[in-house]
Scaffold this motif. Structure first.
Motif, PDB file in Angstrom:
ATOM      1  N   PHE A 119    -100.875 -39.375  24.109  1.00 46.01           N
ATOM      2  CA  PHE A 119    -101.829 -40.483  24.058  1.00 46.01           C
ATOM      3  C   PHE A 119    -102.581 -40.525  22.733  1.00 46.01           C
ATOM      4  O   PHE A 119    -102.771 -41.602  22.137  1.00 46.01           O
ATOM      5  CB  PHE A 119    -102.809 -40.359  25.234  1.00 46.01           C
ATOM      6  CG  PHE A 119    -104.011 -41.246  25.146  1.00 46.01           C
ATOM      7  CD1 PHE A 119    -103.916 -42.610  25.323  1.00 46.01           C
ATOM      8  CD2 PHE A 119    -105.268 -40.707  24.878  1.00 46.01           C
ATOM      9  CE1 PHE A 119    -105.030 -43.426  25.248  1.00 46.01           C
ATOM     10  CE2 PHE A 119    -106.390 -41.502  24.811  1.00 46.01           C
ATOM     11  CZ  PHE A 119    -106.266 -42.873  24.989  1.00 46.01           C
ATOM     12  N   PHE A 120    -103.031 -39.359  22.244  1.00 45.59           N
ATOM     13  CA  PHE A 120    -103.816 -39.350  20.999  1.00 45.59           C
ATOM     14  C   PHE A 120    -103.021 -38.859  19.782  1.00 45.59           C
ATOM     15  O   PHE A 120    -103.417 -39.118  18.647  1.00 45.59           O
ATOM     16  CB  PHE A 120    -105.095 -38.524  21.172  1.00 45.59           C
ATOM     17  CG  PHE A 120    -104.888 -37.125  21.689  1.00 45.59           C
ATOM     18  CD1 PHE A 120    -104.556 -36.083  20.842  1.00 45.59           C
ATOM     19  CD2 PHE A 120    -105.028 -36.850  23.037  1.00 45.59           C
ATOM     20  CE1 PHE A 120    -104.380 -34.797  21.313  1.00 45.59           C
ATOM     21  CE2 PHE A 120    -104.855 -35.565  23.531  1.00 45.59           C
ATOM     22  CZ  PHE A 120    -104.515 -34.528  22.656  1.00 45.59           C
ATOM     23  N   LYS A 121    -101.901 -38.180  20.000  1.00 45.96           N
ATOM     24  CA  LYS A 121    -101.080 -37.734  18.867  1.00 45.96           C
ATOM     25  C   LYS A 121    -100.213 -38.858  18.320  1.00 45.96           C
ATOM     26  O   LYS A 121     -99.899 -38.890  17.133  1.00 45.96           O
ATOM     27  CB  LYS A 121    -100.197 -36.560  19.282  1.00 45.96           C
ATOM     28  CG  LYS A 121    -100.943 -35.253  19.478  1.00 45.96           C
ATOM     29  CD  LYS A 121     -99.983 -34.130  19.829  1.00 45.96           C
ATOM     30  CE  LYS A 121    -100.707 -32.799  19.991  1.00 45.96           C
ATOM     31  NZ  LYS A 121     -99.772 -31.698  20.378  1.00 45.96           N
ATOM     32  N   HIS A 122     -99.820 -39.767  19.191  1.00 44.16           N
ATOM     33  CA  HIS A 122     -98.965 -40.897  18.788  1.00 44.16           C
ATOM     34  C   HIS A 122     -99.564 -42.199  19.314  1.00 44.16           C
ATOM     35  O   HIS A 122     -98.995 -42.848  20.201  1.00 44.16           O
ATOM     36  CB  HIS A 122     -97.548 -40.708  19.330  1.00 44.16           C
ATOM     37  CG  HIS A 122     -96.928 -39.395  18.982  1.00 44.16           C
ATOM     38  ND1 HIS A 122     -96.393 -39.134  17.732  1.00 44.16           N
ATOM     39  CD2 HIS A 122     -96.775 -38.263  19.716  1.00 44.16           C
ATOM     40  CE1 HIS A 122     -95.917 -37.897  17.718  1.00 44.16           C
ATOM     41  NE2 HIS A 122     -96.137 -37.351  18.904  1.00 44.16           N
ATOM     42  N   PRO A 123    -100.734 -42.597  18.797  1.00 39.13           N
ATOM     43  CA  PRO A 123    -101.429 -43.778  19.323  1.00 39.13           C
ATOM     44  C   PRO A 123    -100.626 -45.068  19.224  1.00 39.13           C
ATOM     45  O   PRO A 123    -100.681 -45.908  20.120  1.00 39.13           O
ATOM     46  CB  PRO A 123    -102.704 -43.857  18.478  1.00 39.13           C
ATOM     47  CG  PRO A 123    -102.396 -43.077  17.238  1.00 39.13           C
ATOM     48  CD  PRO A 123    -101.470 -41.995  17.665  1.00 39.13           C
ATOM     49  N   GLY A 124     -99.859 -45.213  18.142  1.00 36.69           N
ATOM     50  CA  GLY A 124     -99.049 -46.417  17.977  1.00 36.69           C
ATOM     51  C   GLY A 124     -97.947 -46.501  19.024  1.00 36.69           C
ATOM     52  O   GLY A 124     -97.739 -47.553  19.653  1.00 36.69           O
ATOM     53  N   LYS A 125     -97.237 -45.404  19.229  1.00 35.79           N
ATOM     54  CA  LYS A 125     -96.153 -45.377  20.219  1.00 35.79           C
ATOM     55  C   LYS A 125     -96.720 -45.537  21.632  1.00 35.79           C
ATOM     56  O   LYS A 125     -96.103 -46.194  22.483  1.00 35.79           O
ATOM     57  CB  LYS A 125     -95.370 -44.070  20.104  1.00 35.79           C
ATOM     58  CG  LYS A 125     -94.570 -43.934  18.801  1.00 35.79           C
ATOM     59  CD  LYS A 125     -93.810 -42.626  18.769  1.00 35.79           C
ATOM     60  CE  LYS A 125     -93.004 -42.485  17.484  1.00 35.79           C
ATOM     61  NZ  LYS A 125     -92.267 -41.197  17.420  1.00 35.79           N
ATOM     62  N   TYR A 126     -97.881 -44.924  21.866  1.00 40.01           N
ATOM     63  CA  TYR A 126     -98.488 -45.073  23.196  1.00 40.01           C
ATOM     64  C   TYR A 126     -98.880 -46.523  23.440  1.00 40.01           C
ATOM     65  O   TYR A 126     -98.711 -47.043  24.547  1.00 40.01           O
ATOM     66  CB  TYR A 126     -99.714 -44.180  23.353  1.00 40.01           C
ATOM     67  CG  TYR A 126    -100.429 -44.424  24.672  1.00 40.01           C
ATOM     68  CD1 TYR A 126     -99.928 -43.877  25.853  1.00 40.01           C
ATOM     69  CD2 TYR A 126    -101.558 -45.236  24.745  1.00 40.01           C
ATOM     70  CE1 TYR A 126    -100.548 -44.124  27.071  1.00 40.01           C
ATOM     71  CE2 TYR A 126    -102.180 -45.489  25.961  1.00 40.01           C
ATOM     72  CZ  TYR A 126    -101.676 -44.936  27.122  1.00 40.01           C
ATOM     73  OH  TYR A 126    -102.292 -45.206  28.323  1.00 40.01           O
TER      74      TYR A 126
END
Length: 424
Positions: A264-271
């Protein structure tokens, strides 16, 4: 009572055994133990989610009180404190003191739980100065009724949120927070938000920002700070300092090929892309589920109940609108803005809490259900109704309100018939 078993809810057997564990502790028995006759029932009948094996294992009194190790214990459930299961724990203790069989204990639990939470919903309706009919109808949603008569922590979540909103509305209405006795009750519900479901709904504490005002005395604003701080401190204590659990199990990866919460916070764009796909696929089903298209086990979507569930929204808003003539109008732009912000925030974060159950190849997030959003409905629906002008004191207004309850009762019968036909 007829259609569903007490454990026919999301993870019902798991919550049943979590309550059972706390009953062991209260009775001075090894916490991860179970009565001899209960072992088979718990892991065969309860997981069946139907009445199929009830007669096979039914006994009014337990015939084997030999304690055995609970070999299949879900030890991660120690993350959730006893506050989530209070009436259920009490019912199990009472049942075991009278040596009742586990199935009678299950039904005793749902009766005590229903009585306990009906009282709390009634208290919320009496407390709130706005949206009393909205609160009443939401307390009568099929999903709400199902939750309060099941072994689950969602019943506690609903009761706490209802009363938190009711007290918040009462304090907003009084405009005298430092002299309002409701403030002390609001303090209790703020603490409760930090206790229920691992603090998953503590974000609702953001709503208290509406009580801040430059014109307030420093004592009044300090009181608001203390309210928020209480909820956060209780959350920290219950989940970290005094929690026997070794990990926040919902935030960790379940298997190597599945997501974890850190995505959720490591890959905000993908999430964000994953979240958009999820909302596109499930937004409307979530609305229907929250009302009660699948009030039984969450995988069962009873399609024939859909039209009845959709129509339930009409008498709900009709009674809320015409019934508001007897109430003060909730006019607070700040509350409207904060409600929108909090609602969007929850909508965005909630699917992330079930990432651990989803394969990394998924293009949308599964296992997020409508019941997660139901606790916020009293706030959202009341604010929506308040956006409209107060209806004039028409001669037939009272009959419209009563008629709304009558129509709702007929629709509820339709839902029950649809569920009954699908389960039998």
């Amino acid at each position: 009572m007829v259609i569903f078993t007490p454990w026919n809810s999301v993870d019902g057997p798991t919550h049943f055994m979590a309550s059972y564990r706390y009953s062991n502790i209260l009775m001075g028995i090894p916490e991860w133990s179970v009565r001899g006759n209960d072992q088979d029932v718990v892991y065969e009948t309860l997981t069946d989610h139907s009445n199929a094996h009830m007669s096979e294992y039914y006994e009014f009194f337990c015939s084997d009180n030999t304690l055995k190790d609970d070999a299949n214990s879900c030890k991660y459930m120690d993350f959730y404190g006893p506050f989530n299961y209070l009436p259920l724990i009490i019912s199990i203790v009472i049942g075991r003191l009278f040596n009742l069989g586990i199935i009678p204990i299950g039904y005793l639990g749902r009766l005590i739980s229903a009585a306990f939470y009906i009282f709390l919903f009634y208290h919320a309706i009496k407390t709130t100065p706005y949206g009393k009919h909205i609160f009443a109808f939401l307390a009568l949603f099929p999903m709400t009724i199902h939750m309060i008569t099941s072994f689950t922590y969602d019943s506690a979540v609903l009761a706490v949120c209802f009363n938190f909103f009711a007290c918040l509305f009462r304090v907003i209405d009084s405009k005298k927070i430092e002299k309002d006795k409701t403030l002390f009750e609001l303090l209790f519900w703020c603490a409760a938000l930090g206790l229920i479901k691992g603090g998953a709904y503590a974000g609702l504490l953001l709503l208290l920002v509406v009580l801040f005002d430059k014109k307030n005395s420093w004592r009044k604003n300090l009181a608001v700070v203390l309210l928020i701080a209480t909820g956060l401190i209780v959350l920290l204590c219950s989940n970290v300092f005094f929690n026997p659990s070794t990990e926040f199990f919902q935030l960790h990866r379940a298997d190597a090929n599945k997501f974890d919460f850190s995505f959720f916070f490591k890959h905000p764009g993908k999430y964000f892309v994953l979240w958009l796909n999820t909302v596109k696929a499930y937004c409307f089903p979530w609305l229907f589920e929250a009302i009660g298209t699948n009030a039984g086990y969450w995988q069962t979507f009873v399609l024939p109940s859909l039209p009845f569930v959709l129509l339930m929204l009409i008498p709900t808003f009709a009674a809320g609108y015409f019934g508001s003539a007897d109430e003060k109008r909730l006019v607070n732009r700040k509350l409207l803005v904060i409600t929108i912000v909090v609602s969007l925030l929850f909508l965005y974060i909630t699917p992330a809490t079930v990432l651990r159950d989803n394969l990394v190849t998924n293009t949308e997030i599964d296992y997020c259900t409508g019941r997660y959003f139901l606790p916020r409905y009293p706030l959202i629906f009341t604010v929506i109704v308040s956006l409209f002008s107060k209806p004039k004191k028409a001669t037939h207004r009272e009959w419209i309100v009563l008629g709304s309850y009558g129509v709702y009762a007929v629709l509820m019968c339709g839902v029950c018939v649809a569920f009954f036909k699908s389960f039998f």
